[in-house]
Design an enzyme around this catalytic site. Structure first.
Site, PDB file in Angstrom:
ATOM      1  N   TYR A 144       0.855  -1.181   0.000  1.00 49.78           N
ATOM      2  CA  TYR A 144       0.000   0.000   0.000  1.00 49.78           C
ATOM      3  C   TYR A 144       0.896   1.237   0.000  1.00 49.78           C
ATOM      4  O   TYR A 144       1.836   1.327   0.798  1.00 49.78           O
ATOM      5  CB  TYR A 144      -0.886  -0.002   1.248  1.00 49.78           C
ATOM      6  CG  TYR A 144      -1.832   1.177   1.340  1.00 49.78           C
ATOM      7  CD1 TYR A 144      -2.913   1.304   0.464  1.00 49.78           C
ATOM      8  CD2 TYR A 144      -1.666   2.159   2.313  1.00 49.78           C
ATOM      9  CE1 TYR A 144      -3.787   2.375   0.555  1.00 49.78           C
ATOM     10  CE2 TYR A 144      -2.540   3.233   2.422  1.00 49.78           C
ATOM     11  CZ  TYR A 144      -3.603   3.337   1.537  1.00 49.78           C
ATOM     12  OH  TYR A 144      -4.464   4.400   1.635  1.00 49.78           O
ATOM     13  N   ASP A 239       9.265   3.028  -0.004  1.00 55.15           N
ATOM     14  CA  ASP A 239       8.186   3.693   0.717  1.00 55.15           C
ATOM     15  C   ASP A 239       8.397   3.401   2.201  1.00 55.15           C
ATOM     16  O   ASP A 239       8.019   2.348   2.705  1.00 55.15           O
ATOM     17  CB  ASP A 239       6.827   3.170   0.229  1.00 55.15           C
ATOM     18  CG  ASP A 239       5.669   3.752   1.034  1.00 55.15           C
ATOM     19  OD1 ASP A 239       5.918   4.464   2.026  1.00 55.15           O
ATOM     20  OD2 ASP A 239       4.511   3.475   0.671  1.00 55.15           O
ATOM     21  N   LYS A 267       3.761   9.171   8.859  1.00 59.24           N
ATOM     22  CA  LYS A 267       3.616   8.581  10.200  1.00 59.24           C
ATOM     23  C   LYS A 267       4.617   9.147  11.219  1.00 59.24           C
ATOM     24  O   LYS A 267       4.422  10.272  11.675  1.00 59.24           O
ATOM     25  CB  LYS A 267       3.628   7.066  10.096  1.00 59.24           C
ATOM     26  CG  LYS A 267       2.458   6.625   9.181  1.00 59.24           C
ATOM     27  CD  LYS A 267       2.158   5.165   9.109  1.00 59.24           C
ATOM     28  CE  LYS A 267       0.838   4.954   8.394  1.00 59.24           C
ATOM     29  NZ  LYS A 267       0.863   4.212   7.156  1.00 59.24           N
TER      30      LYS A 267
END
Ligand SMILES: *Cc1c(COP(=O)(O)O)cnc(C)c1O
Length: 428
Positions: A144, A239, A267
């Site tokens: 994702y 990522d 995050k």
């Protein structure tokens, strides 16, 4: 009724917010039941609207690596707020966090701030396409990279939880430029690169997958990717929205000793405020506006409150690099404890862990890619999730999500979690 106020709040929310939530996985659709509305959080604990307390294994899906309401972050944000919340002009703190991040992360010279992990990945791919003058990208099934169009092809996280790994609304034109490879399978990447010679701008990967549960790569796989990309003049994008500043000060690049060409963050870098970022060596970042032709912008990018939170968070980690050892030890202790009680109850399981990321799959075959992740028994997961919730342990509400361990967690909390698992395992 245990969740009386949560149920009322969810009902009201559904009148005005699609599905009652602002991000799908919060709706508990994968596990059934009513999502729990939270009122506050401190350290390792969440407190819901009905006054119940939980040991938290989500930690805002990663950012709260040092615990909720971490005082240096809270103080930094309050302090900054008093001086104005946004100017739309450059501020000194943006350079301060950029300098610190560049010093912490290997192989990057410059970093650009955005407002989410989605934005970071979307922008990184545009930059890769602009830099290489190529259109196609390779991603891995089950990974994702946020919800922008190019990535919603066999995506992980909420996308797979809701059974729509390929979202309507993504045009065929966009989809045809996203090529799909298999995690931990180098030959799948090599075949795609050979079949699309001089067409692939980048390979984007979660260097430790966290959105189909936690699936670590082999080091040979990551190094092999690097070598294949170099051979084909294709950029390698890590990522690190999940792994950045979590696996090590320098993220997965440091943990696996493999350099990527572009790295994305989210995050942890925002300390709980909305921040994303992407970074690379100067020759690549020079392609970005205003220096170069690849356009990318943001009204609230580098927002002073977000930068204050991020800087306080990165500084705290930077000053205490022992935190990664502690996190890893706590997670290992948790994993071993859970494994032991599941074995006592003859429950079939796989526990994957890398550093402070972990996940539990109810299957007897090793979980190394998307196909093996979806083999897990979702009925067992649902039962386990709700059983743990009743015991005061808040796990990610889907088998396709990673548990994020926080340094605020005590060994007593972990023992409680293991005891709760022992109890719940009898019902599986
Ligand atoms: C969370 C996540 C994203 C998306 O970040 P948002 O801030 O939710 O847009 C992208 N990539 C990975 C690996 C993630 O875990």
């Amino acid at each position: 009724m245990l969740y009386k106020r949560s149920s009322q709040l969810f009902k009201e929310a559904q009148n005005y917010i699609p599905g009652g939530v602002n991000s799908p996985v919060r709706a508990f659709s994968a596990v059934g039941g009513t999502p729990i509305f939270m009122k506050e959080a401190k350290g390792a604990y969440l407190y819901d609207e009905d006054g119940r307390k939980y040991i938290d294994y989500i930690n805002s899906w990663g950012p709260q690596i040092l615990g909720h309401a971490y005082p240096p972050v809270i103080e930094a944000v309050i302090d900054k707020t008093k001086k104005g919340t946004s100017f739309g002009a450059p501020t000194e703190i943006e350079t301060q966090i950029a300098e610190l991040a560049v010093n912490m992360v290997p192989n990057i010279d410059q970093i650009r701030m955005v407002n989410s992990g989605t934005e970071a990945c979307m922008s990184a791919v545009r930059l890769a396409r602009g830099y290489t003058s190529r259109d196609k990208i390779i991603k891995f099934a089950g990974c994702y990279h946020g919800h922008s169009d190019s990535f919603l092809i066999q995506a992980g996280s909420g996308a797979v939880t809701f059974g729509t790994p390929n979202s309507p609304g993504v045009t065929k034109g966009t989809a045809k430029d996203t090529l799909l490879a298999t995690y931990n399978d180098l030959s799948s990447v090599e075949n795609l690169l050979n079949a699309n010679k001089e067409e692939v701008a980048c390979v984007i990967i979660e260097p430790v997958a966290g959105n189909m549960g936690c699936i670590p790569p082999t080091r040979e796989f990551l190094q092999g990717l690097k070598d294949l990309c170099a051979k084909h003049d294709t950029l390698l994008i890590f990522d690190e929205v999940m792994t950045g500043f979590r696996l090590a000060l320098g993220g997965a690049q440091e943990a696996y000793e493999v350099d990527a060409d572009i790295v994305t963050f989210g995050k942890v870098i925002g300390g709980g405020l909305p921040v994303g970022a992407f970074a690379a060596r100067k020759e690549i970042m020079d392609y970005l506006a205003p220096n170069g032709p690849v356009y990318q912008a943001g009204t609230l990018s580098g927002n002073p409150l977000a930068m204050a939170a991020g800087l306080a968070m990165l500084s705290a980690l930077h000053q205490d690099p022992g935190v990664y050892q502690r996190l890893s030890e706590k997670t290992t202790y948790l994993r071993r404890g859970i494994a032991e009680v599941l074995e006592q109850q003859n429950v079939t399981y796989q526990l994957n862990q890398k550093g402070s990321m972990m996940s539990l799959h109810f299957t007897d075959t090793p979980v190394t890619d998307f196909a093996s992740a979806v083999k897990g028994n979702n009925e067992s997961f649902k039962k386990y999730f709700h059983g743990m919730l009743a015991e005061g342990v808040y796990l990610p509400p889907s088998a396709f999500e990673t548990w994020f361990i926080t340094d605020a967690l005590t060994y007593q909390d972990i023992d409680k979690t293991i005891e709760a698992t022992a109890k719940v395992a009898k019902t599986l």
